[in-house]
Design an enzyme around this catalytic site. Structure first.
Site, short mmCIF file in Angstrom:
data_model
loop_
_atom_site.label_atom_id
_atom_site.label_comp_id
_atom_site.label_asym_id
_atom_site.label_seq_id
_atom_site.Cartn_x
_atom_site.Cartn_y
_atom_site.Cartn_z
CE1 TYR A 71 -3.60 -2.59 5.92
CE2 TYR A 71 -3.60 -0.33 5.34
CZ TYR A 71 -3.90 -1.42 4.93
OH TYR A 71 -3.76 -1.95 3.51
CE LYS B 146 -1.57 -4.38 3.14
NZ LYS B 146 -2.19 -6.27 3.01
CB SER C 31 -1.22 -0.05 1.20
OG SER C 31 -1.56 1.01 1.02
#
Ligand code: NAD
Ligand code: UFG
Length: 346
Positions: free
Chosen positions: A158, A162, A134
């Site tokens: 989050y 990643k 992302s």
């Protein structure tokens, strides 16, 4: 003459999280290009209905197994049953706010889940993986457009999950250069398949702008809250690189097509290179849907940044891919999906 049974099985792409928003659209593109696939999903943020709809779109039964990427036994059964040559790894949790509240859940699902998957891949000599990363790994960039070698500084669990997975994959490659690894950093996926039969189906109140606008247009929400109009952008509202989910899906297809030729871990931005503000998105959606979309300016959302858009030139150079769908198509396709399915897949 004896032939080894596994050699007779046609090779497949394992699509983890294939029932989700981006995964379901990618299945359609894989099928169009003639690839066979098997979906593995625990349906924690999706439903079997999305696969049923994809099946209808491609006019074929879909192979799928209901399972968790952290379940090594179940994964092993999958690798035994099918001849899996590539993995496209979408499975993961993706809500930024929830990740701040429940970091252990996020690290367990995303990082631990990927470790279990990689271990199983290695044991089964499957060494090609395309991973959903992302743009959030860049954090607040010092300038835009963002190039792949910009500093990485995610600001929530989050985003960190990643980045940790990216690092793990780089180490896997160092330990075993037979691995072929593509890290795709998505910017802001929006839109839906042109048929209006599959699309984004967030549970509860949407966190992201586009589904919130679409639900306001269809009358499910009263107004859009615009989180801040005092950013250093052309109209003061946040600027993002919205990319049509079908363009994104085609980026995955290209990654699969070139993966055999790569000699190092390939890290690519998947964005359009264009930034649109929140107010521009609302206006574009009004035009595409012929609906009035009320909005209120509210205070900034914690953790948001002013502006984030990609430099997509390296992706173009390597994949010969670029996003082609316009903002109007993104809005029209989102609207078709939302108005045909006001309650998503339910
Ligand atoms: P999604 O939630 O619609 O799809 C993810 C799928 O993975 C769901 O079907 C879910 O049920 C499944 N899943 C989650 N955890 C699992 C587990 N432990 N085992 C098996 N299945 C599991 O999300 P999406 O928007 O399609 O995103 C796909 C991937 O792309 C995610 O990894 C996400 O983090 C990443 N990504 C998404 C965006 C975005 O804005 N949508 C942006 C950047 C990156
Ligand atoms: N916004 C609003 N009102 C809303 C929702 C969003 O004004 O109701 C604004 C935000 O402040 C931001 C823009 O709209 O300026 C886009 O917000 P989104 O929540 O749609 O997207 P983000 O860029 O914040 O984050 C998304 C995903 C992340 C991913 C990131 C990658 O949610 O998971 O893109 O760039 F990491």
């Amino acid at each position: 003459m004896k032939t080894h049974v596994s050699k007779l099985k046609k090779s497949k792409i394992l699509v983890t999280g294939g029932a989700g928003y981006i995964g379901s659209h990618t299945l359609v593109e894989l099928d169009l290009a003639g690839y066979d696939f098997v979906v593995y999903d625990n349906f924690c943020n999706s439903s079997k209905e999305s696969l049923r709809r994809v099946s209808k779109l491609i006019n074929k039964n879909i192979l799928f197994e209901n399972g968790d990427i952290r379940d090594s036994e179940k994964l092993q059964q999958l690798f035994t049953k099918y001849n899996i040559e590539h993995v496209i790894h979408f499975a993961g949790l993706k809500a930024v706010g929830e990740s701040v509240e429940t970091p252990i859940k996020y690290y367990d699902n995303n990082v631990n889940g990927t470790l279990v998957l990689l271990d199983c891949m290695k044991k089964n000599n499957c060494k090609k993986i395309v991973f959903s990363s992302s743009a959030t790994v860049y954090g607040d960039p010092s300038s835009t457009p963002i190039e792949e070698d910009f500093p990485l500084n995610p600001t929530n669990p989050y985003g960190k999950s990643k980045l940790f997975i990216e690092e793990i994959l780089r180490d896997v490659f160092i330990s075993d250069p037979e691995f072929k690894i593509v890290l795709l950093r998505y910017f802001n996926p929006v839109g839906a398949h042109v048929s209006g039969t599959i699309g984004e189906d967030p549970s509860g109140t949407p966190n992201n702008l586009m589904p919130f606008i679409a639900q306001t247009a269809v009358g499910k929400r009263e107004f859009v809250s615009v989180f801040g109009d005092d950013y250093n952008t052309h109209d003061g509202t946040g600027v993002r690189d919205y990319i049509h989910v079908v363009d994104l899906a085609q980026g995955h297809l290209k990654a699969i097509q070139i993966i055999n030729n790569i000699t190092e871990v390939l890290t690519l931005n998947l964005g359009t290179g264009n930034g649109y503000s929140v107010l521009e998105m609302i206006k574009a959606f009004e035009k595409a849907s012929s609906k009035n979309i009320p909005y209120k300016i509210e205070r900034r959302r914690e953790g948001d940044i002013a502006s984030c858009f990609a430099d997509p030139s390296y992706s173009f150079e390597v994949l010969k891919w670029k996003a082609t769908k316009t903002l109007d198509e993104m809005c029209k396709d989102s609207w078709r999906w939302q108005s045909n399915n006001p309650n998503g897949y339910k």
